[in-house]
Write a protein that holds these residues in place. Structure first.
Motif, PDB file in Angstrom:
ATOM      1  N   GLN A  49       2.598   1.909  -3.277  1.00  0.00           N
ATOM      2  CA  GLN A  49       1.669   2.310  -4.327  1.00  0.00           C
ATOM      3  C   GLN A  49       1.079   3.694  -4.101  1.00  0.00           C
ATOM      4  OE1 GLN A  49      -1.334  -0.611  -5.236  1.00  0.00           O
ATOM      5  NE2 GLN A  49      -2.655   0.853  -6.266  1.00  0.00           N
ATOM      6  N   ASP A  50       0.713   3.993  -2.841  1.00  0.00           N
ATOM      7  CA  ASP A  50      -0.057   5.203  -2.579  1.00  0.00           C
ATOM      8  C   ASP A  50       0.658   6.276  -1.757  1.00  0.00           C
ATOM      9  OD1 ASP A  50      -2.252   4.005  -3.885  1.00  0.00           O
ATOM     10  OD2 ASP A  50      -2.851   3.000  -2.037  1.00  0.00           O
ATOM     11  N   SER A  78       3.694  10.090  -3.082  1.00  0.00           N
ATOM     12  CA  SER A  78       3.152  11.422  -2.784  1.00  0.00           C
ATOM     13  C   SER A  78       4.068  12.239  -1.877  1.00  0.00           C
ATOM     14  CB  SER A  78       1.778  11.278  -2.109  1.00  0.00           C
ATOM     15  OG  SER A  78       1.905  10.694  -0.818  1.00  0.00           O
ATOM     16  N   GLU A  96       0.829  -1.214   0.000  1.00  0.00           N
ATOM     17  CA  GLU A  96       0.000   0.000   0.000  1.00  0.00           C
ATOM     18  C   GLU A  96       0.857   1.255   0.000  1.00  0.00           C
ATOM     19  OE1 GLU A  96      -2.480  -0.185   3.412  1.00  0.00           O
ATOM     20  OE2 GLU A  96      -3.850  -1.683   2.572  1.00  0.00           O
ATOM     21  N   ARG A  97       1.902   1.252   0.820  1.00  0.00           N
ATOM     22  CA  ARG A  97       2.729   2.452   0.937  1.00  0.00           C
ATOM     23  C   ARG A  97       3.532   2.704  -0.337  1.00  0.00           C
ATOM     24  NH1 ARG A  97       2.736   4.548   6.057  1.00  0.00           N
ATOM     25  NH2 ARG A  97       4.783   5.523   6.034  1.00  0.00           N
TER      26      ARG A  97
END
Length: 291
Positions: free
Chosen positions: A116-117, A121, A113-114
Motif C-alpha cells: 500500500q505505502d 513510491s 503495508e508495503r
C-alpha cells in the motif's frame, strides 16, 4: 525456546532497468503479545537482483539477519508453497528449521503495508505486477477426523463464546499451558469489539492441547455443507473436524460465531480446558482467517 521468525522471499512489483521484477526477502519476528505493538519486533528487508535468486543468496540474507538481530530464531515460518524447496534449503543450510504455515499474521500485515505505502513510491513500480501478487490463501483439503489419541469421548463438551477485545489486555498473565497470541492491532480491533471463540472442555485437555501445539493453527471455519461441521485449519492447507454440528441449535450458534468473526476482521480464538470450573487453560490460541 527462541523467538519465531516469519519469512517471505518473492518477486515484487518493482522492475529493474531490464524490465525484470526485483525480488525481496522480508524477515520479521512473530508477535505473540495480544496487546503488543507491531513495531516492537525485529524486521529485516533486502532486495535481491533477479539474476541471483537462489538458496545461497537467501541463506546469506538469513545469516545477515541473524547477525543484526543478535540471535537465531527457534524456527522460521513461511507461507509461499511455490518457494518451499528454496526456503527450506536456505534455512537448513543456515542451521534453522523452516515451517510451512499460514500463521504468518505479522508478516502478512507488513506485506499489506508495503504494497500500500512502500512499493508504489519506489522507482520502477509496476501496478499490473502488484495486482498479480500471489495470495496467502490456498484451497483447504477436505476436513478429516482428529487422531484417535486426542479424539474426545462422550463426556467432552464444547461451547461457542465471546469476549470483549479489552479482555485480552491481560492475556500474557493468564495460566496457559500451550498457546499463542498476536497483537490485535493487526486487525485494528477496537477495545469494545466482540471476539468470538470456541471452548472445548475435555478430561484429555492437556494431551489435546499438546498435540495442537505441534501444528500451525490458523483458523476455525464453519462449513455448513455437506454436513455442518466446525473445522480447524492448520499448516498450509490441512483441515480437521473439530466438532460435528448435529442439531439446529448448534448450527445457529456456529452461524452466529461466523457472523461475529466477520465483524471482528476474522479474529477469533480456540480454548481448551479440563472443565468450566478451572481457571487454567490447557490451550489458548488467538486465530485469524487467512487472506
Amino acid at each position: 525456546m527462541g523467538k519465531v521468525w516469519e519469512l517471505d522471499f518473492y518477486s515484487r512489483p518493482i522492475l529493474d532497468e531490464n524490465k525484470k521484477k526485483q525480488w525481496e526477502v522480508l524477515i520479521c519476528e512473530t508477535q505473540t503479545d495480544s496487546q503488543g505493538s507491531l513495531e516492537d519486533g525485529f524486521r529485516y528487508a533486502k532486495f535481491c537482483p533477479p539474476s541471483t535468486v537462489n538458496s545461497i543468496w537467501l541463506r546469506e540474507a538469513i545469516e545477515t539477519a541473524i547477525e543484526k538481530a543478535g540471535e537465531a530464531p527457534s524456527k522460521i515460518r513461511f507461507f509461499r508453497r511455490q518457494m518451499n524447496n528454496m526456503i527450506v534449503k536456505a534455512c537448513e543450510d543456515a542451521g534453522l528449521v523452516a515451517t510451512p504455515s499460514r500463521r504468518t499474521y505479522t508478516l502478512n500485515n507488513w506485506l499489506d503495508e508495503r504494497f500500500q505505502d512502500f512499493y508504489p513510491s519506489q522507482e520502477g513500480y509496476n501496478e499490473t505486477a502488484a495486482a498479480a501478487n500471489a495470495s496467502v490463501a490456498y484451497p483447504p483439503l477436505n476436513a478429516i477426523a482428529l487422531p484417535d489419541a486426542v479424539r474426545g469421548d462422550k463426556s467432552d463438551k464444547w461451547a461457542f463464546v465471546s469476549l470483549e477485545a479489552s479482555a485480552f489486555a491481560d492475556m500474557s498473565e493468564w495460566d496457559i499451558k500451550f498457546g499463542e497470541g498476536f497483537p490485535l492491532e493487526l486487525a485494528n480491533i477496537p477495545r469494545d469489539a466482540k471476539i468470538p471463540g470456541f471452548i472445548i472442555f475435555s478430561q484429555r485437555a492437556l494431551p489435546l492441547a499438546g498435540w495442537m501445539s505441534g501444528l500451525e493453527l490458523v483458523s476455525l471455519k464453519f462449513q455448513p455443507k455437506p454436513l455442518p461441521i466446525l473445522s480447524l485449519e492448520t499448516g498450509l492447507s490441512d483441515s480437521w473436524i473439530l466438532a460435528s454440528l448435529t442439531d439446529k441449535s448448534s448450527v445457529v450458534e456456529a452461524q452466529g460465531f461466523d457472523n461475529t468473526k466477520n465483524n471482528a476482521q476474522g479474529v477469533h480464538f480456540l480454548a481448551i480446558q479440563s472443565s468450566p470450573d478451572v481457571e487454567v487453560f490447557s490451550g489458548f490460541w488467538l486465530l485469524k482467517d487467512d487472506h
